[in-house]
Design a protein around this motif. Structure first.
Motif, PDB file in Angstrom:
ATOM      1  N   ASP A   1       0.858  -1.048   0.016  1.00 11.39           N
ATOM      2  CA  ASP A   1      -0.086  -0.083  -0.127  1.00 11.39           C
ATOM      3  C   ASP A   1       0.854   1.195  -0.014  1.00 11.39           C
ATOM      4  OD1 ASP A   1      -2.443   1.275  -0.321  1.00 11.39           O
ATOM      5  OD2 ASP A   1      -2.754   1.462   2.122  1.00 11.39           O
ATOM      6  N   LEU A   2       1.902   1.111  -0.817  1.00  7.85           N
ATOM      7  CA  LEU A   2       2.766   2.389  -0.798  1.00  7.85           C
ATOM      8  C   LEU A   2       2.545   3.502  -1.881  1.00  7.85           C
ATOM      9  CD1 LEU A   2       6.034   0.438  -0.838  1.00  7.85           C
ATOM     10  CD2 LEU A   2       5.306   1.782   0.987  1.00  7.85           C
ATOM     11  N   LYS A   3       1.716   3.210  -2.969  1.00  7.44           N
ATOM     12  CA  LYS A   3       1.257   4.252  -3.661  1.00  7.44           C
ATOM     13  C   LYS A   3       0.137   5.085  -3.129  1.00  7.44           C
ATOM     14  CE  LYS A   3       2.607   2.443  -7.822  1.00  7.44           C
ATOM     15  NZ  LYS A   3       2.430   2.010  -9.537  1.00  7.44           N
ATOM     16  N   THR A   4       0.713   6.122  -2.200  1.00  6.62           N
ATOM     17  CA  THR A   4      -0.076   7.153  -1.716  1.00  6.62           C
ATOM     18  C   THR A   4       0.246   8.513  -2.198  1.00  6.62           C
ATOM     19  OG1 THR A   4       0.911   7.117   0.314  1.00  6.62           O
ATOM     20  CG2 THR A   4      -0.988   5.655   0.254  1.00  6.62           C
ATOM     21  N   PRO A   5      -0.347   9.569  -2.043  1.00 10.08           N
ATOM     22  CA  PRO A   5       0.178  10.918  -2.537  1.00 10.08           C
ATOM     23  C   PRO A   5       1.076  11.381  -1.783  1.00 10.08           C
ATOM     24  CG  PRO A   5      -2.209  10.730  -2.475  1.00 10.08           C
ATOM     25  CD  PRO A   5      -2.023   9.516  -1.792  1.00 10.08           C
ATOM     26  N   ASP A   6       1.442  10.962  -0.363  1.00 11.57           N
ATOM     27  CA  ASP A   6       2.339  11.580   0.456  1.00 11.57           C
ATOM     28  C   ASP A   6       3.749  10.905   0.245  1.00 11.57           C
ATOM     29  OD1 ASP A   6       1.219   9.203   1.733  1.00 11.57           O
ATOM     30  OD2 ASP A   6       2.036   9.728   3.613  1.00 11.57           O
ATOM     31  N   ARG A   7       3.514   9.853  -0.485  1.00 12.75           N
ATOM     32  CA  ARG A   7       5.187   9.171  -0.853  1.00 12.75           C
ATOM     33  C   ARG A   7       5.633   9.602  -2.086  1.00 12.75           C
ATOM     34  NH1 ARG A   7       5.446   5.201   3.050  1.00 12.75           N
ATOM     35  NH2 ARG A   7       3.369   4.763   4.006  1.00 12.75           N
ATOM     36  N   SER A   8       7.076   9.735  -1.912  1.00  8.98           N
ATOM     37  CA  SER A   8       7.596   9.867  -3.449  1.00  8.98           C
ATOM     38  C   SER A   8       8.098   8.460  -4.208  1.00  8.98           C
ATOM     39  CB  SER A   8       8.781  10.754  -3.150  1.00  8.98           C
ATOM     40  OG  SER A   8       9.813  10.012  -2.338  1.00  8.98           O
ATOM     41  N   LEU A   9       8.303   8.635  -5.445  1.00  5.77           N
ATOM     42  CA  LEU A   9       8.726   7.485  -6.113  1.00  5.77           C
ATOM     43  C   LEU A   9      10.074   6.975  -5.483  1.00  5.77           C
ATOM     44  CD1 LEU A   9       8.305   5.574  -8.408  1.00  5.77           C
ATOM     45  CD2 LEU A   9       9.780   7.302 -10.089  1.00  5.77           C
ATOM     46  N   GLU A  10      10.918   7.757  -5.084  1.00  5.42           N
ATOM     47  CA  GLU A  10      12.282   7.266  -4.331  1.00  5.42           C
ATOM     48  C   GLU A  10      11.753   6.521  -3.095  1.00  5.42           C
ATOM     49  OE1 GLU A  10      16.394   9.060  -2.742  1.00  5.42           O
ATOM     50  OE2 GLU A  10      15.140  10.316  -3.931  1.00  5.42           O
ATOM     51  N   GLU A  11      10.781   7.205  -2.261  1.00  4.62           N
ATOM     52  CA  GLU A  11      10.415   6.152  -1.066  1.00  4.62           C
ATOM     53  C   GLU A  11       9.759   4.895  -1.388  1.00  4.62           C
ATOM     54  OE1 GLU A  11       7.797   6.622   2.945  1.00  4.62           O
ATOM     55  OE2 GLU A  11       8.023   8.402   1.620  1.00  4.62           O
ATOM     56  N   ILE A  12       9.011   4.993  -2.412  1.00  2.00           N
ATOM     57  CA  ILE A  12       8.480   3.612  -2.906  1.00  2.00           C
ATOM     58  C   ILE A  12       9.334   2.416  -3.213  1.00  2.00           C
ATOM     59  CG2 ILE A  12       6.939   2.320  -4.586  1.00  2.00           C
ATOM     60  CD1 ILE A  12       5.137   5.233  -4.555  1.00  2.00           C
ATOM     61  N   ILE A  13      10.621   3.103  -4.110  1.00  4.48           N
ATOM     62  CA  ILE A  13      11.490   1.942  -4.761  1.00  4.48           C
ATOM     63  C   ILE A  13      12.274   1.608  -3.490  1.00  4.48           C
ATOM     64  CG2 ILE A  13      13.802   2.182  -5.714  1.00  4.48           C
ATOM     65  CD1 ILE A  13      12.332   4.005  -7.755  1.00  4.48           C
ATOM     66  N   HIS A  14      13.019   2.400  -2.398  1.00  5.76           N
ATOM     67  CA  HIS A  14      13.600   2.163  -1.252  1.00  5.76           C
ATOM     68  C   HIS A  14      12.617   1.150  -0.409  1.00  5.76           C
ATOM     69  CE1 HIS A  14      17.141   4.306  -2.432  1.00  5.76           C
ATOM     70  NE2 HIS A  14      16.424   5.586  -2.220  1.00  5.76           N
ATOM     71  N   LYS A  15      11.642   1.435  -0.183  1.00  8.90           N
ATOM     72  CA  LYS A  15      10.877   0.264   0.696  1.00  8.90           C
ATOM     73  C   LYS A  15      10.447  -0.852   0.070  1.00  8.90           C
ATOM     74  CE  LYS A  15       9.262   3.553   3.852  1.00  8.90           C
ATOM     75  NZ  LYS A  15       8.073   4.535   4.710  1.00  8.90           N
ATOM     76  N   VAL A  16      10.511  -0.998  -1.176  1.00 10.67           N
ATOM     77  CA  VAL A  16      10.065  -2.278  -1.875  1.00 10.67           C
ATOM     78  C   VAL A  16      11.382  -3.022  -2.057  1.00 10.67           C
ATOM     79  CG1 VAL A  16       9.598  -3.449  -4.219  1.00 10.67           C
ATOM     80  CG2 VAL A  16       8.197  -1.624  -3.382  1.00 10.67           C
ATOM     81  N   ARG A  17      12.641  -2.239  -2.082  1.00 13.94           N
ATOM     82  CA  ARG A  17      13.854  -3.182  -1.908  1.00 13.94           C
ATOM     83  C   ARG A  17      13.762  -3.508  -0.422  1.00 13.94           C
ATOM     84  NH1 ARG A  17      17.913   1.168  -4.984  1.00 13.94           N
ATOM     85  NH2 ARG A  17      17.532   0.434  -7.104  1.00 13.94           N
ATOM     86  N   ILE A  18      13.555  -2.809   0.423  1.00 10.13           N
ATOM     87  CA  ILE A  18      13.639  -3.247   1.718  1.00 10.13           C
ATOM     88  C   ILE A  18      12.875  -4.434   1.978  1.00 10.13           C
ATOM     89  CG2 ILE A  18      13.018  -2.872   4.321  1.00 10.13           C
ATOM     90  CD1 ILE A  18      13.661   0.255   3.541  1.00 10.13           C
ATOM     91  N   ILE A  19      11.452  -4.573   1.293  1.00  7.48           N
ATOM     92  CA  ILE A  19      10.882  -5.847   1.500  1.00  7.48           C
ATOM     93  C   ILE A  19      11.539  -6.932   0.867  1.00  7.48           C
ATOM     94  CG2 ILE A  19       8.545  -6.801   0.437  1.00  7.48           C
ATOM     95  CD1 ILE A  19       7.393  -3.948   1.042  1.00  7.48           C
ATOM     96  N   ARG A  20      12.138  -6.791  -0.269  1.00  6.84           N
ATOM     97  CA  ARG A  20      12.856  -7.896  -1.142  1.00  6.84           C
ATOM     98  C   ARG A  20      13.920  -8.320  -0.225  1.00  6.84           C
ATOM     99  NH1 ARG A  20      14.406  -5.811  -6.473  1.00  6.84           N
ATOM    100  NH2 ARG A  20      15.291  -7.947  -6.903  1.00  6.84           N
ATOM    101  N   CYS A  21      14.761  -7.307   0.257  1.00 12.65           N
ATOM    102  CA  CYS A  21      15.891  -7.920   1.361  1.00 12.65           C
ATOM    103  C   CYS A  21      15.322  -8.694   2.499  1.00 12.65           C
ATOM    104  CB  CYS A  21      16.335  -6.650   1.907  1.00 12.65           C
ATOM    105  SG  CYS A  21      17.433  -5.702   0.679  1.00 12.65           S
ATOM    106  N   LEU A  22      14.249  -8.221   2.960  1.00  6.09           N
ATOM    107  CA  LEU A  22      13.840  -8.959   4.178  1.00  6.09           C
ATOM    108  C   LEU A  22      13.359 -10.333   3.850  1.00  6.09           C
ATOM    109  CD1 LEU A  22      11.726  -6.185   5.924  1.00  6.09           C
ATOM    110  CD2 LEU A  22      13.586  -7.123   6.968  1.00  6.09           C
ATOM    111  N   LEU A  23      12.479 -10.425   2.618  1.00  2.72           N
ATOM    112  CA  LEU A  23      11.922 -11.774   2.369  1.00  2.72           C
ATOM    113  C   LEU A  23      13.236 -12.717   1.846  1.00  2.72           C
ATOM    114  CD1 LEU A  23       8.550 -10.877   0.591  1.00  2.72           C
ATOM    115  CD2 LEU A  23       8.849 -12.461   2.271  1.00  2.72           C
ATOM    116  N   ASN A  24      13.889 -12.236   0.864  1.00  2.00           N
ATOM    117  CA  ASN A  24      15.066 -13.187   0.423  1.00  2.00           C
ATOM    118  C   ASN A  24      16.015 -13.456   1.209  1.00  2.00           C
ATOM    119  OD1 ASN A  24      13.875 -13.321  -2.237  1.00  2.00           O
ATOM    120  ND2 ASN A  24      14.498 -11.217  -2.830  1.00  2.00           N
ATOM    121  N   GLY A  25      16.501 -12.459   2.055  1.00  2.00           N
ATOM    122  CA  GLY A  25      17.415 -12.644   3.393  1.00  2.00           C
ATOM    123  C   GLY A  25      16.849 -13.830   4.261  1.00  2.00           C
ATOM    124  N   PHE A  26      15.375 -13.697   4.532  1.00  2.00           N
ATOM    125  CA  PHE A  26      15.014 -14.663   5.533  1.00  2.00           C
ATOM    126  C   PHE A  26      14.843 -16.194   4.660  1.00  2.00           C
ATOM    127  CE2 PHE A  26      11.495 -17.431   7.218  1.00  2.00           C
ATOM    128  CZ  PHE A  26      11.465 -17.481   8.393  1.00  2.00           C
TER     129      PHE A  26
END
Length: 193
Positions: free
Chosen positions: A134-159
């Motif tokens: 649920d990252l595509k909200t008006p208060d989030r920049s594209l840069e923030e969305i990219i970084h947070k999706v990368r964090i999700i991928r790191c968490l999942l793939n690391g686990f």
């Protein structure tokens, strides 16, 4: 699936299906044309006839696995309330990796290969992670969305990497750790930068 009775029944789809079945517990780095030919029950030239060497075969396997993985993730999110999507995404991602370790490795190879066609297919997984988070909200920049999706991928793939390679040796349940992971991911996603 046995060996086809007629020579003309051996085709690209037959070889890919046999590889998926016979190599299900294998690791990506174990792939070789000779080894695959032996396990699949065909001669090496049959594989070269349909694929441009080992790299071409790997690209085909990666493409097929990436499309399947994206479809499984997408189907899991259908009709799920937004507040449950992140959990469902994480659980489906983990389940796919456990049930299909070889295919999951194929997906990871495809992403790392920088093959443009493969990356286009893999982008669907990124889009689904964005939707689930649920990252595509008006208060989030594209840069923030990219970084947070990368964090999700790191968490999942690391686990997943730790779990599949025996990295959790203590008595505590890895399922419980996974619950902590999901809650941590939710907290990270709520942070404002």
């Amino acid at each position: 699936m046995g060996r086809p009775k007629k020579k003309d029944q051996i085709d690209k789809d037959y070889i890919l299906a046999k590889i998926e079945k016979t190599m299900a517990k294998a690791h990506w780095h174990e792939l070789s044309i000779a080894g695959i030919a032996k396990k699949v029950g065909v001669k090496s030239p049959s594989i070269y006839h349909y694929f441009s060497g080992l790299e071409g075969l790997r690209n085909e396997l990666s493409m097929k696995a990436t499309i399947e993985f994206a479809e499984v993730l997408a189907e899991s999110l259908v009709s799920v309330p937004q507040e449950q999507k992140l959990r469902v995404f994480f659980e489906t991602y983990r389940a796919f990796s456990k049930e299909n370790p070889f295919k999951f490795e194929c997906v990871q190879f495809g992403i790392a290969s920088q093959n443009k066609e493969l990356l286009q297919k893999a982008y669907k997984i990124v889009q689904l992670a964005t939707e689930a988070s649920d990252l595509k909200t008006p208060d989030r920049s594209l840069e923030e969305i990219i970084h947070k999706v990368r964090i999700i991928r790191c968490l999942l793939n690391g686990f997943i990497d730790l779990e599949s390679n025996g990295g959790f040796q203590l008595d505590q349940s890895s399922d419980e750790t996974f619950e902590y992971l999901i809650r941590s991911a939710k907290a990270i996603l709520e942070l404002k930068y």
